[in-house]
Motif scaffolding. Structure first.
Motif, PDB file in Angstrom:
ATOM      1  N   VAL A   1       0.776  -0.925  -0.300  1.00 28.11           N
ATOM      2  CA  VAL A   1       0.097  -0.041   0.410  1.00 28.11           C
ATOM      3  C   VAL A   1       1.070   1.644   0.445  1.00 28.11           C
ATOM      4  O   VAL A   1       2.086   0.804   0.224  1.00 28.11           O
ATOM      5  N   SER A   2       0.273   2.217  -0.617  1.00 36.98           N
ATOM      6  CA  SER A   2       1.648   3.194  -0.530  1.00 36.98           C
ATOM      7  C   SER A   2       0.196   4.768  -0.145  1.00 36.98           C
ATOM      8  O   SER A   2      -0.935   4.675   0.135  1.00 36.98           O
TER       9      SER A   2
ATOM     10  N   ASN B   1      -0.920   8.680  -0.500  1.00 37.04           N
ATOM     11  CA  ASN B   1      -0.802   9.651  -1.433  1.00 37.04           C
ATOM     12  C   ASN B   1      -1.654  10.726  -0.871  1.00 37.04           C
ATOM     13  O   ASN B   1      -2.057  10.992  -1.167  1.00 37.04           O
TER      14      ASN B   1
ATOM     15  N   ASN C   1     -11.061  12.137   0.730  1.00 38.39           N
ATOM     16  CA  ASN C   1      -9.794  11.060   0.472  1.00 38.39           C
ATOM     17  C   ASN C   1      -9.663  10.355   1.382  1.00 38.39           C
ATOM     18  O   ASN C   1      -8.557  10.377   2.882  1.00 38.39           O
ATOM     19  N   SER C   2      -8.974   8.557   1.366  1.00 33.58           N
ATOM     20  CA  SER C   2      -8.948   8.511   2.657  1.00 33.58           C
ATOM     21  C   SER C   2      -6.582   8.586   2.373  1.00 33.58           C
ATOM     22  O   SER C   2      -6.023   7.972   2.905  1.00 33.58           O
ATOM     23  N   HIS C   3      -6.443   9.133   0.938  1.00 34.53           N
ATOM     24  CA  HIS C   3      -5.245   8.813   0.794  1.00 34.53           C
ATOM     25  C   HIS C   3      -4.550   7.759   0.524  1.00 34.53           C
ATOM     26  O   HIS C   3      -3.067   7.156   0.493  1.00 34.53           O
ATOM     27  N   LEU C   4      -4.860   6.159   1.083  1.00 33.86           N
ATOM     28  CA  LEU C   4      -4.400   5.605   1.198  1.00 33.86           C
ATOM     29  C   LEU C   4      -4.349   4.479  -0.665  1.00 33.86           C
ATOM     30  O   LEU C   4      -4.964   4.203  -0.710  1.00 33.86           O
ATOM     31  N   GLU C   5      -3.268   4.348  -1.370  1.00 35.21           N
ATOM     32  CA  GLU C   5      -3.446   3.515  -2.217  1.00 35.21           C
ATOM     33  C   GLU C   5      -2.688   1.746  -2.495  1.00 35.21           C
ATOM     34  O   GLU C   5      -1.907   1.465  -1.370  1.00 35.21           O
ATOM     35  N   GLY C   6      -3.793   1.113  -3.387  1.00 38.64           N
ATOM     36  CA  GLY C   6      -2.874  -0.010  -2.978  1.00 38.64           C
ATOM     37  C   GLY C   6      -4.043  -0.867  -2.346  1.00 38.64           C
ATOM     38  O   GLY C   6      -5.483  -1.085  -1.452  1.00 38.64           O
ATOM     39  N   LYS C   7      -3.675  -2.373  -2.567  1.00 39.03           N
ATOM     40  CA  LYS C   7      -4.379  -3.609  -0.895  1.00 39.03           C
ATOM     41  C   LYS C   7      -3.277  -4.412  -0.040  1.00 39.03           C
ATOM     42  O   LYS C   7      -1.909  -4.409  -0.860  1.00 39.03           O
TER      43      LYS C   7
END
Length: 132
Positions: free
Chosen positions: A51-52, A54, A75-81
């Motif tokens: 996860v990243s 942003n 936005n949660s600002h979290l990307e990926g799983k």
């Protein structure tokens, strides 16, 4: 039925807590366990990379927009799983955190299920207007 599960969980923790009976021990272990949850999430970003984050300034709707627009905008600002390994570590740390939260409830003679139900009722009554 669900209250029985919570009560059983709370009783099992009460029976298994041996070394950290002092409220001071419980408070510091609870705080430490929260730090370990935070650290596990950070490690998912910095060591694993599954996860990243942003992060940037949250956009806010104009004053004319209603509360529904706010939910769409933030936005949660979290990307990926989370990968399986990171998920396992984070779940374990959250489990430890629940252990010490429940220990705190036991020491203060609070019922975890009752707290959950009160919070659930508040969320259902106020909905988005809880502003959390």
């Amino acid at each position: 039925m669900k209250d029985v599960i919570f009560d059983d969980f709370q009783n099992a923790i009460d029976d298994s807590l041996l070394r950290h009976k002092s409220i001071l021990d419980i408070l510091t272990k609870y705080q430490e366990s929260q730090s370990r949850v935070n650290r596990a999430v950070v490690k998912a970003v910095t060591n694993c990379g599954c996860v990243s984050i942003n992060a940037q300034k949250q956009c806010l709707p104009s004053e004319e927009d209603d509360i529904e627009e706010l939910n769409k905008c933030l936005n949660s600002h979290l990307e990926g799983k989370l990968c399986d390994s990171c998920r396992e570590v984070i779940e374990r740390e959250i489990g430890n955190n629940l252990f010490y939260l429940t220990s705190l409830c036991n020491t203060l003679d609070l019922n975890l299920y009752d707290i959950l139900i009160k919070e659930y009722d508040k969320i259902n009554t106020l909905g988005k207007f809880t502003f959390r």
